[in-house]
Design a protein around this motif. Structure first.
Motif, PDB file in Angstrom:
ATOM      1  N   LEU A 317       0.890  -1.266  -0.111  1.00  0.00           N
ATOM      2  CA  LEU A 317      -0.103   0.040   0.264  1.00  0.00           C
ATOM      3  C   LEU A 317       0.725   1.378  -0.105  1.00  0.00           C
ATOM      4  O   LEU A 317       0.547   2.433  -0.570  1.00  0.00           O
ATOM      5  CB  LEU A 317      -0.879   0.045   1.166  1.00  0.00           C
ATOM      6  CG  LEU A 317      -2.225  -0.859   1.035  1.00  0.00           C
ATOM      7  CD1 LEU A 317      -3.173  -0.864   2.498  1.00  0.00           C
ATOM      8  CD2 LEU A 317      -3.105  -0.417   0.001  1.00  0.00           C
ATOM      9  N   VAL A 318       2.009   1.295   0.664  1.00  0.00           N
ATOM     10  CA  VAL A 318       2.939   2.394   0.986  1.00  0.00           C
ATOM     11  C   VAL A 318       3.213   2.678  -0.631  1.00  0.00           C
ATOM     12  O   VAL A 318       3.205   4.005  -1.192  1.00  0.00           O
ATOM     13  CB  VAL A 318       3.955   2.275   1.765  1.00  0.00           C
ATOM     14  CG1 VAL A 318       5.078   3.241   1.427  1.00  0.00           C
ATOM     15  CG2 VAL A 318       3.649   2.112   3.235  1.00  0.00           C
ATOM     16  N   LEU A 319       3.767   1.898  -1.295  1.00  0.00           N
ATOM     17  CA  LEU A 319       4.423   1.827  -2.640  1.00  0.00           C
ATOM     18  C   LEU A 319       3.380   2.282  -3.679  1.00  0.00           C
ATOM     19  O   LEU A 319       3.574   3.229  -4.498  1.00  0.00           O
ATOM     20  CB  LEU A 319       4.898   0.402  -3.191  1.00  0.00           C
ATOM     21  CG  LEU A 319       6.221  -0.123  -2.287  1.00  0.00           C
ATOM     22  CD1 LEU A 319       6.471  -1.433  -2.828  1.00  0.00           C
ATOM     23  CD2 LEU A 319       7.414   0.843  -2.474  1.00  0.00           C
ATOM     24  N   VAL A 320       2.063   1.717  -3.681  1.00  0.00           N
ATOM     25  CA  VAL A 320       1.140   2.096  -4.691  1.00  0.00           C
ATOM     26  C   VAL A 320       0.586   3.457  -4.244  1.00  0.00           C
ATOM     27  O   VAL A 320       0.424   4.248  -5.077  1.00  0.00           O
ATOM     28  CB  VAL A 320      -0.206   1.125  -4.561  1.00  0.00           C
ATOM     29  CG1 VAL A 320      -1.196   1.630  -5.485  1.00  0.00           C
ATOM     30  CG2 VAL A 320       0.330  -0.394  -5.168  1.00  0.00           C
ATOM     31  N   VAL A 321       0.336   4.041  -3.161  1.00  0.00           N
ATOM     32  CA  VAL A 321      -0.033   5.191  -2.752  1.00  0.00           C
ATOM     33  C   VAL A 321       1.135   6.066  -3.036  1.00  0.00           C
ATOM     34  O   VAL A 321       0.783   7.450  -3.571  1.00  0.00           O
ATOM     35  CB  VAL A 321      -0.414   5.172  -1.121  1.00  0.00           C
ATOM     36  CG1 VAL A 321      -0.384   6.691  -0.628  1.00  0.00           C
ATOM     37  CG2 VAL A 321      -1.695   4.473  -0.673  1.00  0.00           C
ATOM     38  N   SER A 322       2.371   5.844  -2.747  1.00  0.00           N
ATOM     39  CA  SER A 322       3.220   6.712  -3.070  1.00  0.00           C
ATOM     40  C   SER A 322       3.386   7.294  -4.432  1.00  0.00           C
ATOM     41  O   SER A 322       3.964   8.142  -5.011  1.00  0.00           O
ATOM     42  CB  SER A 322       4.649   6.458  -2.670  1.00  0.00           C
ATOM     43  OG  SER A 322       5.073   5.101  -3.404  1.00  0.00           O
ATOM     44  N   GLY A 323       2.919   6.322  -5.378  1.00  0.00           N
ATOM     45  CA  GLY A 323       2.967   6.385  -6.961  1.00  0.00           C
ATOM     46  C   GLY A 323       4.386   6.175  -7.568  1.00  0.00           C
ATOM     47  O   GLY A 323       4.476   6.243  -8.920  1.00  0.00           O
ATOM     48  N   LEU A 324       5.350   6.042  -6.699  1.00  0.00           N
ATOM     49  CA  LEU A 324       6.853   5.826  -6.937  1.00  0.00           C
ATOM     50  C   LEU A 324       7.191   4.319  -7.925  1.00  0.00           C
ATOM     51  O   LEU A 324       8.275   4.017  -8.401  1.00  0.00           O
ATOM     52  CB  LEU A 324       7.680   5.824  -6.063  1.00  0.00           C
ATOM     53  CG  LEU A 324       7.842   7.303  -5.491  1.00  0.00           C
ATOM     54  CD1 LEU A 324       8.682   7.389  -4.049  1.00  0.00           C
ATOM     55  CD2 LEU A 324       8.449   8.539  -6.514  1.00  0.00           C
ATOM     56  N   TRP A 325       6.059   3.679  -7.710  1.00  0.00           N
ATOM     57  CA  TRP A 325       6.295   2.305  -8.415  1.00  0.00           C
ATOM     58  C   TRP A 325       6.350   2.355  -9.971  1.00  0.00           C
ATOM     59  O   TRP A 325       6.972   1.538 -10.667  1.00  0.00           O
ATOM     60  CB  TRP A 325       4.989   1.391  -7.983  1.00  0.00           C
ATOM     61  CG  TRP A 325       3.789   1.635  -8.524  1.00  0.00           C
ATOM     62  CD1 TRP A 325       2.797   2.403  -7.782  1.00  0.00           C
ATOM     63  CD2 TRP A 325       3.403   1.243  -9.903  1.00  0.00           C
ATOM     64  NE1 TRP A 325       1.854   2.873  -8.592  1.00  0.00           N
ATOM     65  CE2 TRP A 325       1.831   2.057  -9.833  1.00  0.00           C
ATOM     66  CE3 TRP A 325       3.468   0.688 -10.915  1.00  0.00           C
ATOM     67  CZ2 TRP A 325       0.955   1.864 -10.898  1.00  0.00           C
ATOM     68  CZ3 TRP A 325       2.447   0.485 -11.857  1.00  0.00           C
ATOM     69  CH2 TRP A 325       1.455   1.299 -11.909  1.00  0.00           C
ATOM     70  N   THR A 326       5.755   3.396 -10.391  1.00  0.00           N
ATOM     71  CA  THR A 326       6.115   3.705 -11.834  1.00  0.00           C
ATOM     72  C   THR A 326       7.621   4.432 -12.160  1.00  0.00           C
ATOM     73  O   THR A 326       7.726   4.666 -13.373  1.00  0.00           O
ATOM     74  CB  THR A 326       4.827   4.753 -12.512  1.00  0.00           C
ATOM     75  OG1 THR A 326       4.927   5.935 -11.743  1.00  0.00           O
ATOM     76  CG2 THR A 326       3.707   4.051 -12.246  1.00  0.00           C
ATOM     77  N   SER A 327       8.369   4.623 -11.364  1.00  0.00           N
ATOM     78  CA  SER A 327       9.625   5.385 -11.393  1.00  0.00           C
ATOM     79  C   SER A 327      10.627   4.360 -11.936  1.00  0.00           C
ATOM     80  O   SER A 327      10.330   3.299 -12.075  1.00  0.00           O
ATOM     81  CB  SER A 327       9.928   6.035 -10.255  1.00  0.00           C
ATOM     82  OG  SER A 327      10.390   5.233  -9.337  1.00  0.00           O
ATOM     83  N   ASP A 328      12.017   4.713 -12.156  1.00  0.00           N
ATOM     84  CA  ASP A 328      12.973   3.875 -12.414  1.00  0.00           C
ATOM     85  C   ASP A 328      13.480   3.228 -11.110  1.00  0.00           C
ATOM     86  O   ASP A 328      14.357   2.322 -11.200  1.00  0.00           O
ATOM     87  CB  ASP A 328      14.005   4.586 -13.229  1.00  0.00           C
ATOM     88  CG  ASP A 328      13.590   5.185 -14.407  1.00  0.00           C
ATOM     89  OD1 ASP A 328      12.846   4.213 -15.210  1.00  0.00           O
ATOM     90  OD2 ASP A 328      13.894   6.039 -15.046  1.00  0.00           O
ATOM     91  N   LEU A 329      12.962   3.557 -10.104  1.00  0.00           N
ATOM     92  CA  LEU A 329      13.645   2.928  -9.015  1.00  0.00           C
ATOM     93  C   LEU A 329      13.184   1.540  -8.624  1.00  0.00           C
ATOM     94  O   LEU A 329      12.110   1.355  -9.274  1.00  0.00           O
ATOM     95  CB  LEU A 329      13.087   3.731  -7.574  1.00  0.00           C
ATOM     96  CG  LEU A 329      13.611   5.340  -7.408  1.00  0.00           C
ATOM     97  CD1 LEU A 329      12.985   6.119  -6.399  1.00  0.00           C
ATOM     98  CD2 LEU A 329      15.128   5.325  -7.342  1.00  0.00           C
ATOM     99  N   ASN A 330      13.916   0.865  -7.855  1.00  0.00           N
ATOM    100  CA  ASN A 330      13.623  -0.504  -7.763  1.00  0.00           C
ATOM    101  C   ASN A 330      14.286  -0.922  -6.428  1.00  0.00           C
ATOM    102  O   ASN A 330      15.003  -0.535  -5.842  1.00  0.00           O
ATOM    103  CB  ASN A 330      14.035  -1.647  -8.946  1.00  0.00           C
ATOM    104  CG  ASN A 330      13.402  -2.824  -8.931  1.00  0.00           C
ATOM    105  OD1 ASN A 330      12.465  -3.030  -7.940  1.00  0.00           O
ATOM    106  ND2 ASN A 330      13.972  -4.013  -9.366  1.00  0.00           N
ATOM    107  N   GLY A 331      13.475  -2.149  -5.762  1.00  0.00           N
ATOM    108  CA  GLY A 331      14.204  -2.667  -4.427  1.00  0.00           C
ATOM    109  C   GLY A 331      14.237  -1.790  -3.299  1.00  0.00           C
ATOM    110  O   GLY A 331      13.276  -1.168  -3.179  1.00  0.00           O
TER     111      GLY A 331
END
Length: 462
Positions: A317-331
């Motif tokens: 939920l933290v990742l989806v809410v932040s919206g950053l899962w669509t960025s180039d970042l991982n792990g």
């Protein structure tokens, strides 16, 4: 090398293993009559009220904490991030599904571990899939038991046990406090050596203190994040449910994902995190002080609930809410960036403490799992050489690339699960019979309590 490993990984985690894993969980769920839902309150109550009578090396709570020490690890933070990054938000839903059926699987494997446990030449309890394969299915299945133990050692050495955890610790301490990799590797190796040389009692003592504290720190921090962004939670849940059944479009650094990618990443990472069906938790469940195999099955089942339904959901939920899962970042970098949105000053340090403790305790838990597998294969004489090799691999883990680590971990995890799942299918009748025996015991206990109350009233009346 990465391409070859990816091909092996795709084959191992292809439809046959996913069907076997989820299919076994569904079959046990049906045969045990949705026990993981209807009996969950009883299981959660047992964590604190189990009587700890009977043979065993450690009490039920310490057995659960040692199992949680091994399962609540980088899979809950880094694993969820890599699943969402590769499969989109829908991967979180498939994690839930893997956990739901996985609770029945965890119950069954830990019940069998207690039923078929034995004592080694050092006087310590030995149990786990290798023993219930050989003693439950029969001596002709001993090669299957040896295959399980062999892959168990490989998972401890090259999978969940060392590289994935060490790499996460050195990465987060470098990102957060700018600590050189070499320094972290040296300190970590010394601390791991100090605890693991003492064996199960030492590991269980450390786990029973660290695990509850680290789970509370992380859950409270993630809950704080979600409270700050509470308005976005309904949309995030909707996104998770929609993306579980429809392809996720490419967006920003996210390349897009099919339903199969979401399913595969969610289930594989879910299993990596809660280890249901892998056959690892039964190894320590066997050492619990209990007269009733089903009782420890219930206590162990809560591990999957705590690990995936609570902790992994928080991260997802933290990742989806932040919206950053669509960025180039991982792990680690992806989860770290998400936490910084809510805690600009302390976000990295909260994650650093959580991840370091999670990963450290996983190393301890898997050290014990691998040790029991070695003891099964070559006897007690192999224990000390195993510990030395394990500690050496912890020292090396800091210098291996993340991508290779996760692929390698996935492969050996999958190979370890196969012999265990075959045994669970073959021994499902034993699981059902033991469960009925335990229910009869609970009913008799209740009747005895009622009779005692009536006697007390009668006596008081006279």
């Amino acid at each position: 090398m990465v391409d070859i490993l990816n091909q092996i990984d795709s084959f191992v985690w292809g439809p046959p293993l996913l069907v076997l894993l989820i299919g076994t969980g569904i079959m046990l769920t049906i045969r045990l009559r949705l026990l993981q839902i209807f009996r969950l309150p009883h299981a959660l109550k047992l964590i604190f009220t189990a009587k700890n009578q009977g043979e065993g090396d450690i009490d039920s709570f310490k057995a659960l904490c040692t199992a949680l020490a091994a399962t609540v690890g980088t899979g809950n933070i880094v694993g969820v991030a890599t699943a969402v990054h590769a499969g989109g938000p829908g991967a979180v839903f498939w994690m839930w599904m893997a956990a739901l059926v996985g609770m029945a699987t965890k119950y069954a494997e830990c019940l069998l571990a207690v039923k078929y446990r034995t004592v080694d030449k050092n006087g310590e309890i030995s149990g786990g899939p290798m023993y219930y394969i050989e003693k439950g299915l029969g001596p002709k299945f001993k090669p299957l038991a040896c295959i399980f133990a062999f892959f168990g050692v490989l998972v401890a050495f090259f999978g969940i046990g060392t590289f994935a955890q060490v790499n996460s610790i050195v990465e987060i301490t470098r990102l957060t406090a700018d600590v050189p990799v070499e320094y972290t590797a040296i300190v970590l190796t010394i601390v791991v050596a100090a605890v693991t040389i003492g064996g199960l009692q030492s590991i269980a003592r450390a786990a029973s203190k660290i695990v509850p504290a680290m789970a509370v720190i992380y859950v409270v921090s993630a809950a704080g994040f979600l409270i700050m962004f509470y308005e976005q939670i309904p949309a995030a849940i909707e996104q998770i449910l929609v993306c579980a059944f429809t392809p996720t479009a490419a967006s920003g650094g996210f390349l897009g994902a099919t339903v199969m990618m979401a399913m595969r990443n969610g289930i594989a990472r879910g299993v990596f995190s809660n280890e249901s069906g892998l056959g690892s938790a039964p190894i320590v469940a066997a050492a619990a002080k209990t007269k009733w195999p089903a009782e420890q099955g219930f206590v162990s089942m809560t591990g999957t609930f705590i690990d995936t339904i609570i902790i992994c959901t928080m991260t997802g939920l933290v990742l989806v809410v932040s919206g950053l899962w669509t960025s180039d970042l991982n792990g680690t970098a992806l989860t770290n960036a998400a936490f910084l949105q809510a805690y600009p000053t302390w976000g990295s340090f909260i994650l650093c403490i959580g991840l370091t403790l999670f990963a450290f305790t996983t190393i301890l838990g898997w050290n014990y799992y691998g040790e029991r597998c070695v003891e099964y294969l070559v006897g007690v004489k192999g224990i000390m050489p195993y510990r030395i090799i394990f500690i050496a691999l912890v020292a090396c883990g800091a210098f291996i690339k993340l991508e290779v680590i996760w692929i390698l971990a996935d492969i050996v995890n999958g190979l370890m699960a196969v012999p265990n799942l075959i045994a669970l299918i073959g021994l499902s009748g034993v699981v059902v019979a033991e469960t009925k025996r335990y229910y009869a015991h609970l009913a008799a206990e209740k009747e005895a309590e009622k009779a005692a109350l009536v006697d007390q009233k009668v006596t008081a009346g006279h």
